[in-house]
Design a protein around this motif. Sequence first.
Motif, PDB file in Angstrom:
ATOM      1  N   GLY A 145       0.809  -1.213   0.000  1.00 44.51           N
ATOM      2  CA  GLY A 145       0.000   0.000   0.000  1.00 44.51           C
ATOM      3  C   GLY A 145       0.842   1.261   0.000  1.00 44.51           C
ATOM      4  O   GLY A 145       0.565   2.215  -0.745  1.00 44.51           O
ATOM      5  N   ARG A 148       2.502   1.837  -3.391  1.00 43.29           N
ATOM      6  CA  ARG A 148       1.610   2.429  -4.384  1.00 43.29           C
ATOM      7  C   ARG A 148       1.349   3.900  -4.076  1.00 43.29           C
ATOM      8  O   ARG A 148       1.264   4.740  -4.973  1.00 43.29           O
ATOM      9  CB  ARG A 148       0.280   1.668  -4.391  1.00 43.29           C
ATOM     10  CG  ARG A 148      -0.637   2.139  -5.519  1.00 43.29           C
ATOM     11  CD  ARG A 148      -2.084   2.060  -5.126  1.00 43.29           C
ATOM     12  NE  ARG A 148      -2.939   2.663  -6.155  1.00 43.29           N
ATOM     13  CZ  ARG A 148      -4.219   2.867  -6.013  1.00 43.29           C
ATOM     14  NH1 ARG A 148      -4.821   2.511  -4.887  1.00 43.29           N
ATOM     15  NH2 ARG A 148      -4.931   3.424  -6.973  1.00 43.29           N
ATOM     16  N   LEU A 149       1.230   4.225  -2.777  1.00 45.09           N
ATOM     17  CA  LEU A 149       0.953   5.605  -2.389  1.00 45.09           C
ATOM     18  C   LEU A 149       2.162   6.509  -2.647  1.00 45.09           C
ATOM     19  O   LEU A 149       2.003   7.666  -3.067  1.00 45.09           O
ATOM     20  CB  LEU A 149       0.582   5.643  -0.901  1.00 45.09           C
ATOM     21  CG  LEU A 149       0.178   7.000  -0.316  1.00 45.09           C
ATOM     22  CD1 LEU A 149      -1.126   7.490  -0.957  1.00 45.09           C
ATOM     23  CD2 LEU A 149       0.015   6.892   1.193  1.00 45.09           C
ATOM     24  N   THR A 215      -5.038  -2.073   6.522  1.00 42.00           N
ATOM     25  CA  THR A 215      -4.686  -0.731   6.055  1.00 42.00           C
ATOM     26  C   THR A 215      -3.898  -0.808   4.747  1.00 42.00           C
ATOM     27  O   THR A 215      -4.133  -0.033   3.814  1.00 42.00           O
ATOM     28  CB  THR A 215      -3.860   0.002   7.126  1.00 42.00           C
ATOM     29  OG1 THR A 215      -4.692   0.266   8.249  1.00 42.00           O
ATOM     30  CG2 THR A 215      -3.310   1.313   6.594  1.00 42.00           C
ATOM     31  N   LEU A 219      -5.019   0.818   1.097  1.00 35.76           N
ATOM     32  CA  LEU A 219      -4.143   1.728   0.347  1.00 35.76           C
ATOM     33  C   LEU A 219      -3.844   1.184  -1.053  1.00 35.76           C
ATOM     34  O   LEU A 219      -3.676   1.958  -2.006  1.00 35.76           O
ATOM     35  CB  LEU A 219      -2.833   1.941   1.100  1.00 35.76           C
ATOM     36  CG  LEU A 219      -2.892   2.767   2.386  1.00 35.76           C
ATOM     37  CD1 LEU A 219      -1.541   2.769   3.077  1.00 35.76           C
ATOM     38  CD2 LEU A 219      -3.337   4.202   2.079  1.00 35.76           C
ATOM     39  N   THR A 222      -7.736   0.958  -3.308  1.00 33.68           N
ATOM     40  CA  THR A 222      -8.701   2.052  -3.426  1.00 33.68           C
ATOM     41  C   THR A 222      -8.101   3.239  -4.177  1.00 33.68           C
ATOM     42  O   THR A 222      -6.892   3.376  -4.314  1.00 33.68           O
ATOM     43  CB  THR A 222      -9.164   2.528  -2.034  1.00 33.68           C
ATOM     44  OG1 THR A 222      -8.028   2.949  -1.272  1.00 33.68           O
ATOM     45  CG2 THR A 222      -9.893   1.426  -1.313  1.00 33.68           C
ATOM     46  N   ARG A 223      -8.995   4.108  -4.611  1.00 31.65           N
ATOM     47  CA  ARG A 223      -8.588   5.320  -5.300  1.00 31.65           C
ATOM     48  C   ARG A 223      -9.190   6.528  -4.588  1.00 31.65           C
ATOM     49  O   ARG A 223     -10.189   6.423  -3.902  1.00 31.65           O
ATOM     50  CB  ARG A 223      -9.081   5.320  -6.756  1.00 31.65           C
ATOM     51  CG  ARG A 223      -8.470   4.241  -7.629  1.00 31.65           C
ATOM     52  CD  ARG A 223      -9.042   4.338  -9.029  1.00 31.65           C
ATOM     53  NE  ARG A 223      -8.492   3.309  -9.920  1.00 31.65           N
ATOM     54  CZ  ARG A 223      -8.862   3.152 -11.185  1.00 31.65           C
ATOM     55  NH1 ARG A 223      -9.786   3.960 -11.709  1.00 31.65           N
ATOM     56  NH2 ARG A 223      -8.320   2.209 -11.910  1.00 31.65           N
ATOM     57  N   ARG A 225      -8.673  10.462  -2.514  1.00 30.91           N
ATOM     58  CA  ARG A 225      -8.160  10.894  -1.219  1.00 30.91           C
ATOM     59  C   ARG A 225      -9.019  10.380  -0.076  1.00 30.91           C
ATOM     60  O   ARG A 225      -8.507   9.966   0.969  1.00 30.91           O
ATOM     61  CB  ARG A 225      -8.102  12.425  -1.194  1.00 30.91           C
ATOM     62  CG  ARG A 225      -7.527  12.990   0.093  1.00 30.91           C
ATOM     63  CD  ARG A 225      -7.373  14.487  -0.004  1.00 30.91           C
ATOM     64  NE  ARG A 225      -6.474  14.848  -1.097  1.00 30.91           N
ATOM     65  CZ  ARG A 225      -6.204  16.105  -1.440  1.00 30.91           C
ATOM     66  NH1 ARG A 225      -6.776  17.106  -0.772  1.00 30.91           N
ATOM     67  NH2 ARG A 225      -5.383  16.365  -2.429  1.00 30.91           N
ATOM     68  N   ALA A 227     -10.791   7.655   0.085  1.00 26.66           N
ATOM     69  CA  ALA A 227     -10.555   6.229   0.302  1.00 26.66           C
ATOM     70  C   ALA A 227      -9.251   6.008   1.052  1.00 26.66           C
ATOM     71  O   ALA A 227      -9.146   5.145   1.924  1.00 26.66           O
ATOM     72  CB  ALA A 227     -10.528   5.502  -1.035  1.00 26.66           C
ATOM     73  N   ARG A 228      -8.256   6.821   0.719  1.00 29.01           N
ATOM     74  CA  ARG A 228      -6.968   6.668   1.407  1.00 29.01           C
ATOM     75  C   ARG A 228      -7.050   7.142   2.847  1.00 29.01           C
ATOM     76  O   ARG A 228      -6.398   6.568   3.737  1.00 29.01           O
ATOM     77  CB  ARG A 228      -5.899   7.427   0.641  1.00 29.01           C
ATOM     78  CG  ARG A 228      -5.586   6.786  -0.714  1.00 29.01           C
ATOM     79  CD  ARG A 228      -4.591   7.593  -1.513  1.00 29.01           C
ATOM     80  NE  ARG A 228      -4.305   6.951  -2.782  1.00 29.01           N
ATOM     81  CZ  ARG A 228      -3.527   7.464  -3.740  1.00 29.01           C
ATOM     82  NH1 ARG A 228      -2.953   8.653  -3.532  1.00 29.01           N
ATOM     83  NH2 ARG A 228      -3.321   6.812  -4.859  1.00 29.01           N
ATOM     84  N   ALA A 231      -8.179   4.530   5.101  1.00 28.26           N
ATOM     85  CA  ALA A 231      -7.222   3.503   5.482  1.00 28.26           C
ATOM     86  C   ALA A 231      -6.733   3.691   6.917  1.00 28.26           C
ATOM     87  O   ALA A 231      -6.203   2.759   7.528  1.00 28.26           O
ATOM     88  CB  ALA A 231      -6.034   3.524   4.523  1.00 28.26           C
TER      89      ALA A 231
END
Length: 439
Positions: A145, A148-149, A215, A219, A222-223, A225, A227-228, A231
Amino acid sequence: MNILVLELRRSAAAGAALLALVVGVAALYLTPGRWSEGWMPLVLASKEYLILLWPLALAAGAWQGRREHRAKVGELFATTPRSRARRMLPVLVAMGATLGLAYPLVVLAGGVRIASTAAYFPTDVVVIVLVGALSLVAAAWLGLGLGRLLPALVTAPALAVTGVLLVFFTAIMRPDWLGAVLSPVYGSSRFYNFQTIHPRVTSALAIWMGALALTGVVLLVTRGRRARVAAVLPVLLGLGAAAAVVPRDEAALVAPVDPVARELVCTDDAPKVCVTRVNANVLDTLTPLAREGLAALGKLPGAPTEVHEDRRTYVTGETPTRDDSVVTITVWIDNRGGLAHRAAVVPEIVLGLGVDGDGECPRNGVVERAAGYYLLDREPVSDVGVVPGMISEDPEINAAAVALWRGLRQLPPAAALSRVAAVREAILACRDSTGLLSQ
């Protein structure tokens, strides 16, 4: 299944798991003396090495998490009809399964070495190992997660360093219960053979690691802000639930005891020799040595008639209950699970004249050494090379003991034994024994 196999072949999952396995097994076999006593010491040592494995899994997940960014296919995959959650499922399974399996294999690799000598297998071992595996899964998924972030090249190495610091400093943070919740290595520092980890500490860690894993999944799949931001919710809920489960009692957090491992296993015949259940495999080897020591003490009136392994837990300041008929000794285990320092067993029994030290009464080491070696019928020698861990000693100490011993040898046996008995009586009465051998 085809997609999963392909993911295993082309992703970092297999390589990360193999690296974790190599690092874990190497760490174990570089220090076999720390866990050769049995299964729980092995599990605690493996748990301690999560300080290396957990950051490794975190970094591996972060490296894998930036794959789409690295290949610049994020927008292309976004146009496919399959949801991101379905596309990420093989990645999650591959990373979680391989790294989660690596940890039990590390423990199993150590278990091969002690399988023939470990006399006691506590059921808590299985649970602790499973939660250790869960912690690596959580680290890998959280890394996915975060990768990716923050898909930068520096993310994975930065997380590796950060992970080591977090695991270490959360383990020693105060209050103790918070460290027990947050750090996967908490409770792994060993102080005695019958140490364990309290089940509620293990449960709290499982809850916290499960929250971190969730969590990481959020992360990753999902897409947007919002959704994040969502987390963060599993972290908060997991921390609250773990805090509610973890014990606050210092005995459960700092020095928990497995009462079954601490039970005494004794010889059927007399003189009785007893060891803790966790060390039952060395009883046959220890027995003739312990009885030799008891035979030497038997020259004195009211001498002890049993030898027990010392079961006191000094970490918690436990006050020992003295039994003048019992001599307590430390049982040392070698790297192969057998009895170590065999030459030290008889001197340890005899040189204190069968009276355990409590740190409160005066003890004269020179007098006791001379008296003990008189009972052993040999000239006193330095404790260096006799007492495990003793690396230096003032030569004058042994010289003084030799002088007293020679004085005893010049007396009739009955008179010499009378003086030695007077030393033992003084120790039992908490009196200074200085001068009793030279009267």
